[in-house]
Design an enzyme around this catalytic site. Structure first.
Site, PDB file in Angstrom:
ATOM      1  N   LYS A 168       1.755  -1.768 -11.707  1.00 39.67           N
ATOM      2  CA  LYS A 168       1.743  -3.273 -11.312  1.00 39.67           C
ATOM      3  C   LYS A 168       2.270  -4.102 -12.872  1.00 39.67           C
ATOM      4  O   LYS A 168       2.274  -3.542 -13.792  1.00 39.67           O
ATOM      5  CB  LYS A 168       0.799  -4.253 -11.600  1.00 39.67           C
ATOM      6  CG  LYS A 168       0.099  -3.570  -9.969  1.00 39.67           C
ATOM      7  CD  LYS A 168       0.806  -4.380  -8.691  1.00 39.67           C
ATOM      8  CE  LYS A 168       0.096  -3.591  -7.303  1.00 39.67           C
ATOM      9  NZ  LYS A 168       0.705  -4.404  -5.988  1.00 39.67           N
ATOM     10  N   ASP A 187       5.869  -2.658  -9.165  1.00 42.57           N
ATOM     11  CA  ASP A 187       5.283  -3.528  -7.955  1.00 42.57           C
ATOM     12  C   ASP A 187       4.829  -4.672  -8.736  1.00 42.57           C
ATOM     13  O   ASP A 187       4.368  -4.942  -9.480  1.00 42.57           O
ATOM     14  CB  ASP A 187       4.224  -3.316  -7.372  1.00 42.57           C
ATOM     15  CG  ASP A 187       4.088  -4.153  -6.324  1.00 42.57           C
ATOM     16  OD1 ASP A 187       4.832  -4.915  -6.457  1.00 42.57           O
ATOM     17  OD2 ASP A 187       3.024  -3.637  -5.013  1.00 42.57           O
ATOM     18  N   GLU A 203       9.822  -2.902  -6.618  1.00 42.56           N
ATOM     19  CA  GLU A 203       9.020  -3.149  -5.484  1.00 42.56           C
ATOM     20  C   GLU A 203       8.937  -4.983  -5.481  1.00 42.56           C
ATOM     21  O   GLU A 203       8.265  -5.776  -6.318  1.00 42.56           O
ATOM     22  CB  GLU A 203       7.245  -2.799  -5.128  1.00 42.56           C
ATOM     23  CG  GLU A 203       7.091  -3.455  -3.896  1.00 42.56           C
ATOM     24  CD  GLU A 203       5.637  -2.075  -3.014  1.00 42.56           C
ATOM     25  OE1 GLU A 203       4.637  -2.474  -3.237  1.00 42.56           O
ATOM     26  OE2 GLU A 203       5.393  -0.790  -4.273  1.00 42.56           O
ATOM     27  N   GLU A 221       6.172  -4.843   3.083  1.00 46.88           N
ATOM     28  CA  GLU A 221       5.183  -5.461   3.046  1.00 46.88           C
ATOM     29  C   GLU A 221       4.897  -6.505   3.737  1.00 46.88           C
ATOM     30  O   GLU A 221       3.762  -7.445   4.336  1.00 46.88           O
ATOM     31  CB  GLU A 221       3.857  -5.300   1.981  1.00 46.88           C
ATOM     32  CG  GLU A 221       4.219  -5.873   0.651  1.00 46.88           C
ATOM     33  CD  GLU A 221       3.329  -5.959  -0.476  1.00 46.88           C
ATOM     34  OE1 GLU A 221       2.495  -5.768   0.143  1.00 46.88           O
ATOM     35  OE2 GLU A 221       3.230  -4.822  -1.369  1.00 46.88           O
ATOM     36  N   ASP A 240       4.632  -2.141   6.936  1.00 45.96           N
ATOM     37  CA  ASP A 240       3.251  -2.125   6.963  1.00 45.96           C
ATOM     38  C   ASP A 240       2.941  -1.340   8.450  1.00 45.96           C
ATOM     39  O   ASP A 240       3.639  -2.894   9.123  1.00 45.96           O
ATOM     40  CB  ASP A 240       2.058  -3.402   6.554  1.00 45.96           C
ATOM     41  CG  ASP A 240       1.124  -2.864   6.127  1.00 45.96           C
ATOM     42  OD1 ASP A 240       1.130  -3.049   7.130  1.00 45.96           O
ATOM     43  OD2 ASP A 240       0.466  -3.380   5.280  1.00 45.96           O
ATOM     44  N   HIS A 242       3.124   0.813   3.371  1.00 47.76           N
ATOM     45  CA  HIS A 242       2.139  -0.118   2.540  1.00 47.76           C
ATOM     46  C   HIS A 242       1.163   0.170   2.687  1.00 47.76           C
ATOM     47  O   HIS A 242       1.107   0.217   4.161  1.00 47.76           O
ATOM     48  CB  HIS A 242       2.932  -1.914   2.328  1.00 47.76           C
ATOM     49  CG  HIS A 242       1.430  -2.645   1.738  1.00 47.76           C
ATOM     50  ND1 HIS A 242       0.931  -3.502   2.706  1.00 47.76           N
ATOM     51  CD2 HIS A 242       1.568  -2.586   0.428  1.00 47.76           C
ATOM     52  CE1 HIS A 242      -0.294  -4.349   1.603  1.00 47.76           C
ATOM     53  NE2 HIS A 242       0.316  -3.668   0.426  1.00 47.76           N
TER      54      HIS A 242
END
Length: 361
Positions: free
Chosen positions: A168, A196, A222, A248, A271, A298
């Site tokens: 992240k 992400d 992401e 997602e 997703d 996701h």
């Protein structure tokens, strides 16, 4: 025809298995909404959907008050017809998260019934493209972890034979770049590092951030921007060498079409719950295949493992366990790959007693 005679929905709360913090939120619990269907020939199907802490009761109410009553008497084999009937019945609330999540619970239940009726696992009935899919780990990359913890997690995943991990980002630009560079130096060049940002950046900042991160060779970038900012993602994709991953936070096939048509996504992360079920998930995956774009879904690894194995353009499965408290077996992992389940249905073995213990509505 096998007519649906009964359909019921209920809500289960699951605490997270580990602390999960990203650039915009903390994942406190998973609200899991189940749908169970029965047919007049004795067949059954179980489906589910989820939220990460809010909105579960709204999904449950939509199912109980509007969608499930329409199922009784329907032909369980006609999954596409049922999906479109329910979608049309909720026209005033589409496209939107609550409706898509509710549709997913019904659709996955019908696919579970369909696969059980055919005596086939989902991955075979939905396409059967491959019998395993590479995994990447998310649990060692959360934003609150120190750089040393990120390095330890990445090294452990590599030692276990996994081909990649997700990190992240969302600290300062320099700190994000330093943390990524430290992990890259620790694991070497032959290991995939996914990034992400959880929709936390502006287009200009995303382009700036990408240029700072590019020297460490990330596998993808992401959700750098809010999901509805197609033009911003398009600009970023044109300016950066890192593939842009989105999906997602998209809730319809048409939204994915727009991203792909405008070359705003290099990785599709559809997703199955948020798109409205297996029926539209497969359409997105095949649409992405037509654009020569890989699919890396996701979350929901227990269901996505089968869908990844169903289609040829899947590239990675996200390993982020969340159902272990209410299932009797985990996905099988060999040499960093998840194996497709062999049992008929969705491939998930539910622990009914554990589910009943956690029912809240």
């Amino acid at each position: 025809m096998p007519a649906i005679t009964h359909a019921a929905a209920y809500l289960v709360d699951l605490e997270v298995e580990t602390v999960r913090t990203d650039a915009v939120q903390s994942f406190i619990k998973q609200e899991t909404v189940f749908v169970e269907v029965e047919t007049d020939d004795g067949g059954t199907g179980t489906g589910y959907t989820y939220t990460i802490g809010t909105g579960g009761t709204a999904v449950l109410a939509l199912l109980r008050d509007y969608l499930l009553p329409r199922l009784v008497g329907a032909d369980a084999r006609r999954v596409e017809a049922v999906w479109h009937d329910l979608f049309a019945a909720t026209r005033a609330t589409t496209v939107g998260a609550i409706t898509s999540l509710a549709l997913a619970a019904v659709d996955t239940a019908l696919w579970d019934w369909r696969c059980r009726d055919a005596g086939q696992p989902l991955w075979v009935l939905a396409g059967g493209a491959k019998d395993r899919i590479p995994l990447y780990d998310t649990e060692g990359g959360w934003l609150h972890l120190t750089t040393e913890q990120l390095i330890a997690g990445a090294r452990a995943s590599k030692a276990a034979g996994w081909p990649g991990v997700k990190l992240k980002i969302g600290r300062s630009p320099v700190e994000d770049a330093e943390r990524l560079a430290a992990v890259r130096a620790a694991v070497g060049p032959d290991f995939d590092l996914m990034l992400d940002a959880n929709q936390s950046l502006t287009p200009a900042e995303a382009i700036r951030r990408a240029r700072l991160l590019e020297p460490s060779d990330p596998y993808w970038f992401e959700e750098p921007l809010p999901g509805d900012d197609v033009s911003g993602h398009q600009a970023l994709a044109a300016a950066a060498s890192i593939p842009v991953a989105v999906g997602e936070s998209l809730y319809s096939v048409a939204q994915f079409r727009e991203y792909l048509h405008r070359q705003a996504a290099g990785i599709v992360q559809v997703d199955v719950a948020r798109i409205g079920g297996i029926t539209p998930w497969l359409k997105v995956a095949h649409l992405a295949e037509a654009y020569n774009v890989p699919v890396c879904p996701h979350f929901l690894m227990e269901l996505h493992v089968s869908l990844c194995c169903a289609v040829p353009n899947s590239r990675y499965l996200e390993h982020i366990p969340q159902l272990r408290a209410i299932t009797r077996q985990e996905i099988e992992v060999v040499d960093g790959h998840a194996l497709a389940p062999s049992s008929p249905g969705l491939g998930i073995v539910w622990d009914r007693d554990a589910i009943d213990d956690r029912r809240v509505r």
